[in-house]
Design a protein around this motif. Structure first.
Motif, PDB file in Angstrom:
ATOM      1  N   GLY A 188      31.276  42.357  47.856  1.00  0.00           N
ATOM      2  CA  GLY A 188      30.929  43.580  48.599  1.00  0.00           C
ATOM      3  C   GLY A 188      29.920  43.267  49.681  1.00  0.00           C
ATOM      4  N   GLU A 190      28.333  45.270  51.393  1.00  0.00           N
ATOM      5  CA  GLU A 190      27.215  46.224  51.422  1.00  0.00           C
ATOM      6  C   GLU A 190      26.071  45.791  50.513  1.00  0.00           C
ATOM      7  N   GLY A 258      35.896  45.255  44.448  1.00  0.00           N
ATOM      8  CA  GLY A 258      37.050  44.765  45.207  1.00  0.00           C
ATOM      9  C   GLY A 258      38.341  44.657  44.437  1.00  0.00           C
ATOM     10  N   GLU A 263      43.056  47.311  48.406  1.00  0.00           N
ATOM     11  CA  GLU A 263      41.837  46.955  49.133  1.00  0.00           C
ATOM     12  C   GLU A 263      41.948  45.560  49.742  1.00  0.00           C
TER      13      GLU A 263
HETATM   14 MG    MG Z   1      33.914  46.449  47.439  1.00  0.00          MG
END
Ligand code: MG
Ligand code: AMP
Length: 409
Positions: A188, A190, A258, A263
């Motif tokens: 990720g 983020e 994920g 995705e």
């Molecule tokens: Mg993610």
């Protein structure tokens, strides 16, 4: 090779398949009994002796022949003194033996009179103030463990009392399964590690990596050797390299984030290229997406990114898998029926695992926000309600409670 299975899978079905993949690890090790807490026994522990080894007194008092004391008030001479750890002679007929807790019962004696039921009688004697019942205050040889008995079976996950029990039959070393080696990855873009950026300077969209902390703790509680690969860089090459590296030296590669269907993330194509990956949609809430695969000889498991989903799927799927790898016989927790002290009117199509806490009235309180992103619910709770699909709960209903103390042990 990818097999997409968009239909929702029941949890029990997914768990059965996972456990089918979890062949117990090769290799055992001998550890000090002191260090064996939470390890899984790799062989039966058979006792070479009786525990207790001899009949012994469970009181400080006097060993007697019950038949010699027909009435209260009988006075007997004290013929010997038997502290714990000594080997007594046979009890002289018509006498009592002073005896202490844990001391062997002398041959011929069949009862112990506790000292509170006696008084001195002359210089060397004792008066028995209560008629003894044969067998009273005697702990029998073998009442805890019989010689030849399997005290703890192969596959038992050891806990504090079991270590004491192993010690009571003379075991200072125990043969246990080796520790699973687990590589932990977070995904990720983020994610930011706590400590890397102070809270006031976090960029919009950035969040701290919380999963890495509880997953690491959960793995260590299961006696895994954890290699923390941190946040996998958002590059295909680096991801493949890390996965390939981890696959050589680990039994399991565990990732969070994920694994939602469709995705675009770097872990999924990398695992597919190096090995196999199945994406599952499991019919539970929280925690729908879950991935299982292999990279080389290593198992691969991908947990959802939402913290509570990650936490719950770990406990329901990864934990039993890791226990089975260690050869544990019991991999599932025990659910108990408890009254709900809350209403849950919105029945879900999926089987739900609600975060709850036991209250002093013997019921369960519900954490008000059951969102899969609200990690406070997991920290607050002491258990999960396993709620079947389509079931609404009314206050007072009996529900299935699984203790977190058991799941986190
Ligand atoms: Mg993610
Ligand atoms: P994902 O499964 O990657 O789609 O992530 C679902 C949600 O979980 C997103 O809001 C992510 O930001 C969040 N998330 C993913 N990984 C972590 C993590 N390691 N710590 C905290 N939140 C995460």
């Amino acid at each position: 090779m990818t097999a997409l299975r968009p239909a929702l899978r029941p949890l029990d079905d997914a768990l059965a398949e996972l456990l089918g993949h979890a062949q117990p690890l090769q290799g055992t090790e001998s550890v000090s009994t002191f260090d064996a807490d939470a390890r899984v026994l790799a062989q039966d522990l058979v006792s070479a002796l009786q525990v207790p080894p001899q009949d012994n007194s469970s009181m400080d008092g006097y060993a007697v022949r019950a038949s010699e004391i027909a009435d209260e008030g009988v006075a007997l001479p004290v013929s010997q003194r038997i502290p714990a750890g000594t080997a007594p002679g046979a009890l002289v007929p018509g006498s009592a033996a002073r005896i202490f807790t844990g001391a062997p019962i002398p041959q011929g004696a069949d009862a112990v009179v506790m000292q509170e039921d006696t008084e001195p009688a002359g210089e060397q004697g004792v008066r028995i103030l209560r008629v003894p019942v044969p067998g009273q205050w005697i702990r029998r040889s073998g009442e805890d463990v019989m010689r030849g008995a399997v005290v703890l079976a192969k596959g038992e996950r050891l806990a504090a009392a079991a270590l004491g029990l192993a010690a009571s039959i003379g075991m200072n070393q125990l043969v246990v399964a080796r520790r699973p080696r687990v590589a932990l990855f977070s995904t990720g873009d983020e994610l930011v590690m706590p400590g890397a950026v102070p809270p006031q300077q976090m960029k919009p969209g950035a969040i701290y990596n919380s999963n890495r902390f509880f997953l690491s703790a959960l793995l260590r509680r299961l006696e895994c050797e954890v290699s923390d690969y941190g946040i996998v860089p958002d590059q295909r090459d680096a991801t493949e390299k890390a996965l390939r590296h981890a696959s050589h030296s680990h039994d399991l590669i565990l990732t969070s984030g994920g694994v939602s269907v469709g995705e675009e993330d770097h872990i999924k194509p990398a695992v597919e290229k190096l090995g196999t990956l199945d994406l599952w949609q499991i019919a539970i809430k929280p925690g729908k997406p879950f991935a299982y695969g292999k990279v080389g000889a290593a198992h691969f498991m991908g947990l959802p990114g939402n913290p509570v989903s990650s936490f719950v799927t770990f406990l329901l799927l990864v934990r039993p898998f890791l226990l089975k790898l260690q050869g544990a016989t019991r991999v599932a927790p025990t659910a108990v029926q408890m009254p709900a002290h809350f209403d849950w009117p919105r029945a879900d199509k999926r089987r739900e695992f609600l975060r709850v806490r036991r209250n002093a009235q013997g019921g369960l309180d519900l954490f008000p926000n059951q969102s899969s992103g609200v990690l406070t619910s997991a920290a607050w709770s002491d258990g999960l309600v396993d709620n079947p699909p389509g079931r609404a709960i009314a206050r007072g209903d009996s529900v299935s409670f699984i203790s977190l103390a058991e799941l986190l042990a």
